[in-house]
Design an enzyme around this catalytic site. Structure first.
Site, PDB file in Angstrom:
ATOM      1  N   HIS A  92       0.253  -0.095  -3.004  1.00 39.43           N
ATOM      2  CA  HIS A  92       0.978  -1.121  -3.769  1.00 39.43           C
ATOM      3  C   HIS A  92       1.398  -2.210  -2.793  1.00 39.43           C
ATOM      4  CE1 HIS A  92       3.875  -3.279  -6.073  1.00 39.43           C
ATOM      5  NE2 HIS A  92       4.902  -2.812  -5.392  1.00 39.43           N
ATOM      6  N   TYR A 119     -18.624  -7.389  -6.383  1.00 45.30           N
ATOM      7  CA  TYR A 119     -17.770  -6.407  -5.710  1.00 45.30           C
ATOM      8  C   TYR A 119     -16.425  -6.240  -6.407  1.00 45.30           C
ATOM      9  CZ  TYR A 119     -21.075  -5.212  -2.206  1.00 45.30           C
ATOM     10  OH  TYR A 119     -22.189  -4.697  -1.597  1.00 45.30           O
TER      11      TYR A 119
HETATM   12 ZN   LIG Z   1       6.807  -3.602  -5.215  1.00 42.17          ZN
END
Ligand SMILES: [Zn+2]
Length: 210
Positions: A92, A119
């Site tokens: 993340h 891609y």
């Molecule tokens: Zn975050």
């Protein structure tokens, strides 16, 4: 891969992502599956200065086992893993161009970034855009759960991407592909685009099933 090697790999990729400006300050977090739970980057840690010895280890319910306190965004990772048993790692980031796309008022939630490169289609496929939630809002966990079974890449509006992969390298490379494609897409805004056709996208999915 041994846990010791995986700890080193988390720190290696964390530094690489930070050094290239892909997530600033103490933003972003990484997790990877180990026997009986997960390794996670600690809360308020800078991805550029991680220590293999102090990474957080949590059990299969997300309870801390050892190391520093896990990231406040651990619940994002855990809700994604709950729906994706094959996922070995999640990245993340607060990566600038992906966040920028999530802020544009006219971004299509069903297709935040069109199929502009092969891609992107192969590594991300269909991206899900979730609405804005304030930091720490645990109802975001449910929102992620709802889409994570169908999407391994989720873009949190006004926040950043969450990307799962079969292993850490795959998750990192997919996150980088998303960021670069977001950058391309922003460069091309306002221009007439030749996006890949449905047939071309389907051919990629047939040749390179994810
Ligand atoms: Zn975050």
């Amino acid at each position: 891969m041994t846990e010791a090697k995986l700890r080193e790999e988390i720190c290696y990729f964390g530094k690489s992502l930070f050094d290239r400006g892909l997530t600033p300050g103490s933003s972003g977090n990484i997790s990877a599956r180990v026997d009986g739970g997960w390794l996670m980057t600690p809360t308020n840690s800078c991805l550029g200065r991680l220590d293999p010895a102090t990474l957080s280890k949590v059990d299969d319910r997300g309870n801390p086992v050892s190391g520093d306190k896990p990231t406040k965004e651990a619940f994002l990772h855990l809700s994604m893993y709950a729906e994706r048993p094959g996922a070995g790692a999640i990245v993340h980031l607060h990566s600038t161009h992906s966040v920028a796309v999530s802020i544009l008022a006219d971004t299509d939630p069903d297709e935040p970034i069109p199929a502009i490169t092969a891609y992107y289609v192969m590594k991300i496929g269909k991206l899900a855009l979730l609405p804005y939630y304030s930091p720490g809002d645990l109802t975001l966990a449910n929102a992620v759960k709802e889409v994570a079974g169908r999407h391994h890449a989720v873009l949190l509006a006004n926040h950043g991407p969450v990307v799962a992969g079969k292993d850490l390298e795959t998750a990192v490379y997919a996150t980088e592909e998303l960021e670069e494609t977001a950058k391309l897409y922003l460069m091309l805004r306002g221009e007439k685009l030749k996006i890949l056709s449905v047939e071309q996208v389907n051919e990629l999915h047939r040749k390179y099933p994810s």
